[in-house]
Write an enzyme that holds these catalytic residues in place. Sequence first.
Site, mmCIF file in Angstrom:
data_model
loop_
_atom_site.group_PDB
_atom_site.id
_atom_site.type_symbol
_atom_site.label_atom_id
_atom_site.label_comp_id
_atom_site.label_asym_id
_atom_site.label_seq_id
_atom_site.Cartn_x
_atom_site.Cartn_y
_atom_site.Cartn_z
ATOM 1 N N ALA A 111 3.456 -0.836 4.559
ATOM 2 C CA ALA A 111 2.985 -0.810 5.959
ATOM 3 C C ALA A 111 2.531 -2.181 6.453
ATOM 4 C CB ALA A 111 1.862 0.206 6.108
ATOM 5 N N ASP A 162 2.079 -15.398 6.558
ATOM 6 C CA ASP A 162 1.612 -16.788 6.407
ATOM 7 C C ASP A 162 1.548 -17.186 4.931
ATOM 8 O OD1 ASP A 162 1.387 -17.222 9.103
ATOM 9 O OD2 ASP A 162 -0.799 -17.098 9.181
ATOM 10 N N HIS A 218 4.559 -4.384 8.964
ATOM 11 C CA HIS A 218 4.534 -4.210 10.421
ATOM 12 C C HIS A 218 3.223 -4.678 11.049
ATOM 13 C CE1 HIS A 218 7.842 -1.794 9.037
ATOM 14 N NE2 HIS A 218 7.030 -0.928 8.454
ATOM 15 N N ARG A 222 8.116 0.687 13.100
ATOM 16 C CA ARG A 222 8.634 0.151 11.819
ATOM 17 C C ARG A 222 9.794 -0.826 12.032
ATOM 18 N NH1 ARG A 222 6.090 3.491 7.946
ATOM 19 N NH2 ARG A 222 5.711 5.552 8.809
ATOM 20 N N PRO A 261 0.790 -1.225 0.000
ATOM 21 C CA PRO A 261 0.000 0.000 0.000
ATOM 22 C C PRO A 261 0.831 1.289 0.000
ATOM 23 C CG PRO A 261 -0.079 -1.046 2.151
ATOM 24 C CD PRO A 261 0.562 -2.030 1.216
ATOM 25 N N ASN A 262 0.298 2.264 -0.704
ATOM 26 C CA ASN A 262 0.844 3.627 -0.809
ATOM 27 C C ASN A 262 2.087 3.734 -1.689
ATOM 28 O OD1 ASN A 262 -1.139 4.774 1.047
ATOM 29 N ND2 ASN A 262 -0.049 3.646 2.636
ATOM 30 N N ASN A 320 7.973 -5.744 -1.381
ATOM 31 C CA ASN A 320 7.988 -4.610 -0.462
ATOM 32 C C ASN A 320 6.561 -4.523 0.080
ATOM 33 O OD1 ASN A 320 7.966 -2.241 0.949
ATOM 34 N ND2 ASN A 320 9.023 -1.041 -0.626
ATOM 35 N N ARG A 342 13.815 4.768 11.724
ATOM 36 C CA ARG A 342 12.537 5.492 11.769
ATOM 37 C C ARG A 342 11.760 5.130 13.034
ATOM 38 N NH1 ARG A 342 9.721 4.906 6.126
ATOM 39 N NH2 ARG A 342 8.466 6.585 7.038
ATOM 40 N N HIS A 376 12.876 -2.855 1.552
ATOM 41 C CA HIS A 376 12.342 -1.564 1.997
ATOM 42 C C HIS A 376 13.236 -0.468 1.454
ATOM 43 C CE1 HIS A 376 9.462 -3.513 4.489
ATOM 44 N NE2 HIS A 376 10.420 -4.308 4.906
ATOM 45 N N ILE A 377 12.618 0.524 0.854
ATOM 46 C CA ILE A 377 13.370 1.635 0.262
ATOM 47 C C ILE A 377 14.092 2.424 1.367
ATOM 48 C CG2 ILE A 377 13.119 3.835 -0.971
ATOM 49 C CD1 ILE A 377 10.612 2.522 -2.343
ATOM 50 N N SER A 378 13.366 2.732 2.421
ATOM 51 C CA SER A 378 13.932 3.521 3.522
ATOM 52 C C SER A 378 14.586 2.593 4.545
ATOM 53 C CB SER A 378 12.830 4.345 4.193
ATOM 54 O OG SER A 378 11.885 3.481 4.815
ATOM 55 N N ARG A 414 5.130 11.072 -2.634
ATOM 56 C CA ARG A 414 4.911 10.712 -1.231
ATOM 57 C C ARG A 414 6.201 10.903 -0.427
ATOM 58 N NH1 ARG A 414 4.859 4.520 0.972
ATOM 59 N NH2 ARG A 414 4.311 5.043 3.111
ATOM 60 N N GLU A 453 12.720 -9.643 0.925
ATOM 61 C CA GLU A 453 11.934 -8.489 1.393
ATOM 62 C C GLU A 453 12.746 -7.215 1.148
ATOM 63 O OE1 GLU A 453 11.178 -8.882 5.578
ATOM 64 O OE2 GLU A 453 10.426 -6.828 5.778
ATOM 65 N N TYR A 487 11.469 8.832 0.743
ATOM 66 C CA TYR A 487 11.416 7.797 -0.308
ATOM 67 C C TYR A 487 12.046 8.224 -1.634
ATOM 68 C CZ TYR A 487 8.204 5.594 2.954
ATOM 69 O OH TYR A 487 7.656 5.022 4.070
HETATM 70 C C1 DQA Z 1 8.536 0.933 3.305
HETATM 71 C C2 DQA Z 1 8.705 1.167 4.808
HETATM 72 C C3 DQA Z 1 7.387 0.967 5.544
HETATM 73 O O1 DQA Z 1 7.561 1.216 6.941
HETATM 74 C C4 DQA Z 1 6.352 1.954 5.023
HETATM 75 O O2 DQA Z 1 5.095 1.717 5.649
HETATM 76 C C5 DQA Z 1 6.225 1.950 3.546
HETATM 77 C C6 DQA Z 1 7.433 1.795 2.724
HETATM 78 C C7 DQA Z 1 9.828 1.247 2.528
HETATM 79 O O3 DQA Z 1 9.910 0.821 1.376
HETATM 80 O O4 DQA Z 1 10.711 1.926 3.036
HETATM 81 O O5 DQA Z 1 5.151 2.159 2.994
HETATM 82 O O6 DQA Z 1 8.233 -0.433 3.100
#
Ligand code: DQA
Length: 151
Positions: free
Chosen positions: A79, A89, A82, A113, A12-13, A76, A109, A102-104, A20, A100, A25
């Site tokens: 959210a 599962d 977490h 997270r 999501p997002n 990725n 943070r 994560h960009i950040s 964003r 897995e 990011y």
């Molecule tokens: C994220 C890190 C997550 O905590 C956050 O909710 C995201 C992006 C990242 O790619 O850094 O939406 O997965």
Amino acid sequence: MSFASVLVLNGPNLNLLGTREPAIYGSETLDDIAKLCGDAAERLNLSIDFCQSNAEHQLIDWLHAARTKVDGIVINPAAYTHTSVAIADALSAIEKPVIEVHISNVHRREAFRHHSYVSAAADGVIVGCGTQGYVLALERMAAILEHRAAK
Ligand code: DQA
């Protein structure tokens, strides 16, 4: 030549990347990342399917479909990382390599997270390398799949 197939799944997002929170990011869009992955896949002889959804059930349905269709998964979960035991599962049920991304750097943070439900189901985790993390994940996936094919 038959290419190993990898599902690259985004939660999501991430469709809002580019506008964003650019300080966290960066300015690249999800389309830019899809292009980055496409170029890396070509170089690594992988065939990829690149998807994004804001809906947990959609991500899970794609993972279920992937059980018989793909050789590996780069995810990725955004959210849902977490919060989602359900996505963890689904990944455990697949029995395919999972990386897995994560960009950040989530560990720099907010405390919420710092925990990932997904990591226990992943073979590797790439955090805080920006969008290059997706390329690193595909490189790692290619190495894992090559190693398995050679066995
Ligand atoms: C994220 C890190 C997550 O905590 C956050 O909710 C995201 C992006 C990242 O790619 O850094 O939406 O997965």
